[in-house]
Design an enzyme around this catalytic site. Sequence first.
Site, PDB file in Angstrom:
ATOM      1  N   SER A  12       0.785  -1.144  -0.029  1.00  0.00           N
ATOM      2  CA  SER A  12      -0.104  -0.160  -0.228  1.00  0.00           C
ATOM      3  C   SER A  12       0.877   1.348   0.090  1.00  0.00           C
ATOM      4  CB  SER A  12      -0.879   0.092   1.045  1.00  0.00           C
ATOM      5  OG  SER A  12      -0.071  -0.278   2.332  1.00  0.00           O
ATOM      6  N   TYR A  43      -4.456   0.609   4.229  1.00  0.00           N
ATOM      7  CA  TYR A  43      -5.111  -0.558   3.924  1.00  0.00           C
ATOM      8  C   TYR A  43      -5.657  -1.090   5.290  1.00  0.00           C
ATOM      9  CZ  TYR A  43      -3.849  -1.868  -0.732  1.00  0.00           C
ATOM     10  OH  TYR A  43      -3.758  -1.694  -2.252  1.00  0.00           O
ATOM     11  N   GLY A  44      -4.861  -0.624   6.282  1.00  0.00           N
ATOM     12  CA  GLY A  44      -5.378  -1.325   7.677  1.00  0.00           C
ATOM     13  C   GLY A  44      -6.554  -0.993   8.499  1.00  0.00           C
ATOM     14  N   CYS A  75       2.959  -7.001   1.896  1.00  0.00           N
ATOM     15  CA  CYS A  75       2.025  -6.467   2.552  1.00  0.00           C
ATOM     16  C   CYS A  75       1.260  -7.248   3.550  1.00  0.00           C
ATOM     17  CB  CYS A  75       1.133  -5.486   1.847  1.00  0.00           C
ATOM     18  SG  CYS A  75      -0.375  -4.497   2.846  1.00  0.00           S
ATOM     19  N   ASN A  76       1.140  -7.388   4.698  1.00  0.00           N
ATOM     20  CA  ASN A  76       0.453  -8.394   5.487  1.00  0.00           C
ATOM     21  C   ASN A  76      -1.026  -8.014   5.380  1.00  0.00           C
ATOM     22  OD1 ASN A  76       2.525  -9.837   7.858  1.00  0.00           O
ATOM     23  ND2 ASN A  76       3.196  -8.198   7.041  1.00  0.00           N
ATOM     24  N   THR A  77      -1.474  -7.170   5.258  1.00  0.00           N
ATOM     25  CA  THR A  77      -2.823  -6.814   5.091  1.00  0.00           C
ATOM     26  C   THR A  77      -3.483  -7.226   3.880  1.00  0.00           C
ATOM     27  OG1 THR A  77      -2.401  -4.668   6.462  1.00  0.00           O
ATOM     28  CG2 THR A  77      -4.552  -5.052   5.454  1.00  0.00           C
ATOM     29  N   CYS A 189       3.540  -6.291   9.899  1.00  0.00           N
ATOM     30  CA  CYS A 189       3.218  -5.201   9.009  1.00  0.00           C
ATOM     31  C   CYS A 189       4.624  -4.633   8.208  1.00  0.00           C
ATOM     32  CB  CYS A 189       2.485  -4.053   9.600  1.00  0.00           C
ATOM     33  SG  CYS A 189       2.419  -2.704   8.376  1.00  0.00           S
ATOM     34  N   THR A 190       4.631  -4.762   6.940  1.00  0.00           N
ATOM     35  CA  THR A 190       5.860  -4.541   6.400  1.00  0.00           C
ATOM     36  C   THR A 190       6.398  -2.917   6.722  1.00  0.00           C
ATOM     37  OG1 THR A 190       4.783  -4.058   4.138  1.00  0.00           O
ATOM     38  CG2 THR A 190       5.564  -6.232   4.611  1.00  0.00           C
ATOM     39  N   HIS A 191       5.706  -2.036   7.237  1.00  0.00           N
ATOM     40  CA  HIS A 191       6.082  -0.886   7.382  1.00  0.00           C
ATOM     41  C   HIS A 191       6.960  -0.962   8.713  1.00  0.00           C
ATOM     42  CE1 HIS A 191       3.226   0.760   4.396  1.00  0.00           C
ATOM     43  NE2 HIS A 191       3.617   1.954   4.585  1.00  0.00           N
TER      44      HIS A 191
HETATM   45  N1  DGL Z   1       2.392  -2.410   4.956  1.00  0.00           N
HETATM   46  C1  DGL Z   1       1.143  -2.836   5.084  1.00  0.00           C
HETATM   47  C2  DGL Z   1       1.119  -4.247   5.708  1.00  0.00           C
HETATM   48  O1  DGL Z   1       2.144  -4.965   5.738  1.00  0.00           O
HETATM   49  C3  DGL Z   1      -0.059  -2.018   5.732  1.00  0.00           C
HETATM   50  C4  DGL Z   1       0.020  -0.697   5.748  1.00  0.00           C
HETATM   51  C5  DGL Z   1      -1.499  -0.006   5.671  1.00  0.00           C
HETATM   52  O2  DGL Z   1      -2.236  -0.076   6.684  1.00  0.00           O
HETATM   53  O3  DGL Z   1      -1.676   0.244   4.496  1.00  0.00           O
HETATM   54  O4  DGL Z   1       0.117  -4.708   6.589  1.00  0.00           O
END
Ligand code: DGL
Length: 264
Positions: A12, A43-44, A75-77, A189-191
Amino acid sequence: MDPASPVLLFDSGVGGLSVLAELRKLLPDMPVIYAADSAGLPYGTKTEAEIAARVSGLLGVLSERYRPRLATIACNTASTIALGMVREVLRIPIVGTVPAIKPAAEMTKTGVIGLLGTAATIRQRYVDNLESEFAAGKRLIRFPAPGLVEAAEAKLRGDPVDYNEIGHAVAGLRGQPGGEDIDTVVLACTHFPLLNDELQEVLGPDVKLIDGAAGIARRIATLVEGQPMARQAPDLAVFTSEPDSRPSFAKVLSHYGLERVERL
Ligand code: DGL
């Protein structure tokens, strides 16, 4: 296989760069397209239906346009919600991102694991299943930390990190029953690995942080083993909204080997 056919990394926002950094270590010659649904970030806080529709629609468009040899949902989400759907639609291998509950369960000494993710990720049955399969007999304490997504985005744009958000996430884990005993935290979460140093500082040196980036990179490397790879143009970052044009951001992208920027 065309040696210039890229691996597509999708997130995202900038979170997938934590995966790209690991991929570069294993496959420095692999052409990469990094795609961020910046118009859809975050996305979350979205519903499952919204996330599934965006992710499968965008991956379809990106695959048509850039003809990747493989796509990774970094992205985990997006993965925990849309991976199955995307695999049904696209004819290339799709690598997903799984919260690192299994390795965390193997590492914990106290038996208490923290998990930070987005609200959408931590409520998924996918996570419940990982917990019952790999962390039975342990305690998994989950906390949604949307503020860390924003903090990571800000950090990569050269803005100062908001330590209130780091403190809030840590307090959200520590404040739950058993939270004081957490010795391992899954960054689901990859962030969040982009804030590794800040999280470590607030959690203290005895807590281990674990994420899936290196495992994803290994999975990609296995799937492309033996394939020819050669960059014929500088690697590209694609955004679904107008890309940030500040030189500080271009510098960060270039640090990850992304020398061209485009809007989808
Ligand atoms: N990087 C995304 C993840 O791994 C989420 C970030 C978002 O909320 O968009 O879940």
